[in-house]
Scaffold this motif. Structure first.
Motif, PDB file in Angstrom:
ATOM      1  N   PHE A 142       0.837  -1.201   0.000  1.00 52.44           N
ATOM      2  CA  PHE A 142       0.000   0.000   0.000  1.00 52.44           C
ATOM      3  C   PHE A 142       0.877   1.259   0.000  1.00 52.44           C
ATOM      4  O   PHE A 142       0.613   2.224  -0.721  1.00 52.44           O
ATOM      5  N   ALA A 143       1.931   1.245   0.824  1.00 55.27           N
ATOM      6  CA  ALA A 143       2.860   2.381   0.846  1.00 55.27           C
ATOM      7  C   ALA A 143       3.551   2.531  -0.498  1.00 55.27           C
ATOM      8  O   ALA A 143       3.729   3.650  -0.998  1.00 55.27           O
ATOM      9  N   SER A 144       3.926   1.414  -1.095  1.00 59.72           N
ATOM     10  CA  SER A 144       4.574   1.448  -2.412  1.00 59.72           C
ATOM     11  C   SER A 144       3.657   2.056  -3.460  1.00 59.72           C
ATOM     12  O   SER A 144       4.095   2.839  -4.315  1.00 59.72           O
ATOM     13  N   GLY A 145       2.369   1.706  -3.406  1.00 61.33           N
ATOM     14  CA  GLY A 145       1.413   2.267  -4.359  1.00 61.33           C
ATOM     15  C   GLY A 145       1.305   3.772  -4.224  1.00 61.33           C
ATOM     16  O   GLY A 145       1.210   4.494  -5.236  1.00 61.33           O
ATOM     17  N   ALA A 146       1.347   4.264  -2.989  1.00 61.62           N
ATOM     18  CA  ALA A 146       1.278   5.711  -2.766  1.00 61.62           C
ATOM     19  C   ALA A 146       2.524   6.404  -3.299  1.00 61.62           C
ATOM     20  O   ALA A 146       2.441   7.453  -3.950  1.00 61.62           O
TER      21      ALA A 146
END
Length: 220
Positions: A142-146
């Motif tokens: 999720f952090a990577s997607g952001a």
């Protein structure tokens, strides 16, 4: 004792699962990614504290024992559905996600078939590590997607040769190179963690199947 604090925490985690879908329907990225990350981390924290508080306060209940694994699986499955979709069905993400979903479905079917004897498939220590690995991997993704979406907004409208020059160091990048590295580092870290979670998931699934095998044989 349905409305004890441990059970309320578990129910909040259960209802947070469809909340992930609502976030991406009504919020723009990367805001949706960061809020989903915060929601997922909050849910993962409750996964520890609901069981801990139930044991500490003597509030363990049949309802809590039933709803806790359902809440865990709902969070993981719905999160994986969104992550695989947002990743464009990348095989490095899709394959471990499929293994995890297959195992969760398989073990749920085993427990349903075994009925009263399903107690032999008690959650093991390795299975708890499996759940932890799944949640950490999903949080990192999720952090990577952001980070990826933030990077994409930075290069939007730039000429390809300008971007290439910034990444090669021939054009002042204003931090773009570090953002590019952070994007790929976070993505590969999340993918690697998801594969670790998938391996643990398959191993624990095989362990449950092995324990259930004597009950699946036809009577002589």
């Amino acid at each position: 004792m349905i409305w004890s604090i441990p059970n309320i925490l578990t129910l909040l985690r259960l209802f947070a699962a469809p909340g992930l879908a609502i976030l991406f329907l009504y919020f723009a990225r990367p805001i949706a990614d960061w809020v989903a990350l915060a929601l997922f981390i909050g849910a993962a924290v409750t996964d520890y504290f609901d069981g801990y508080l139930a044991r500490l306060w003597g509030q363990e209940s049949r309802f809590g024992a039933m709803i806790d694994p359902i809440a865990d699986k709902a969070m993981v499955i719905i999160a994986l559905l969104f992550i695989t979709g947002l990743s464009g069905l990348n095989p490095w993400i899709l394959l471990p996600a499929v293994l995890i979903l297959f195992r969760e479905t398989f073990v749920a079917g085993l427990r349903e078939f075994l009925g009263a004897t399903a107690g032999l498939l008690k959650v093991t220590k390795l299975a708890k590590w499996k759940t932890t690995a799944q949640m950490v991997a999903i949080a990192v993704l999720f952090a990577s997607g952001a980070i990826e979406h933030y990077y994409d907004t930075q290069v939007a409208g730039m000429a390809p040769e300008t971007v290439d020059g910034m990444l090669a160091g021939t054009v002042p990048d204003e931090g773009l190179l570090w953002k590019h590295r952070a994007m790929w580092a976070s993505w590969w870290a999340g993918a690697a963690l998801l594969w670790v979670a998938a391996v643990l998931t398959v191993v624990t699934g095989w362990d449950y199947f092995r324990k259930a095998l004597p009950y699946l044989r036809e009577p002589a």
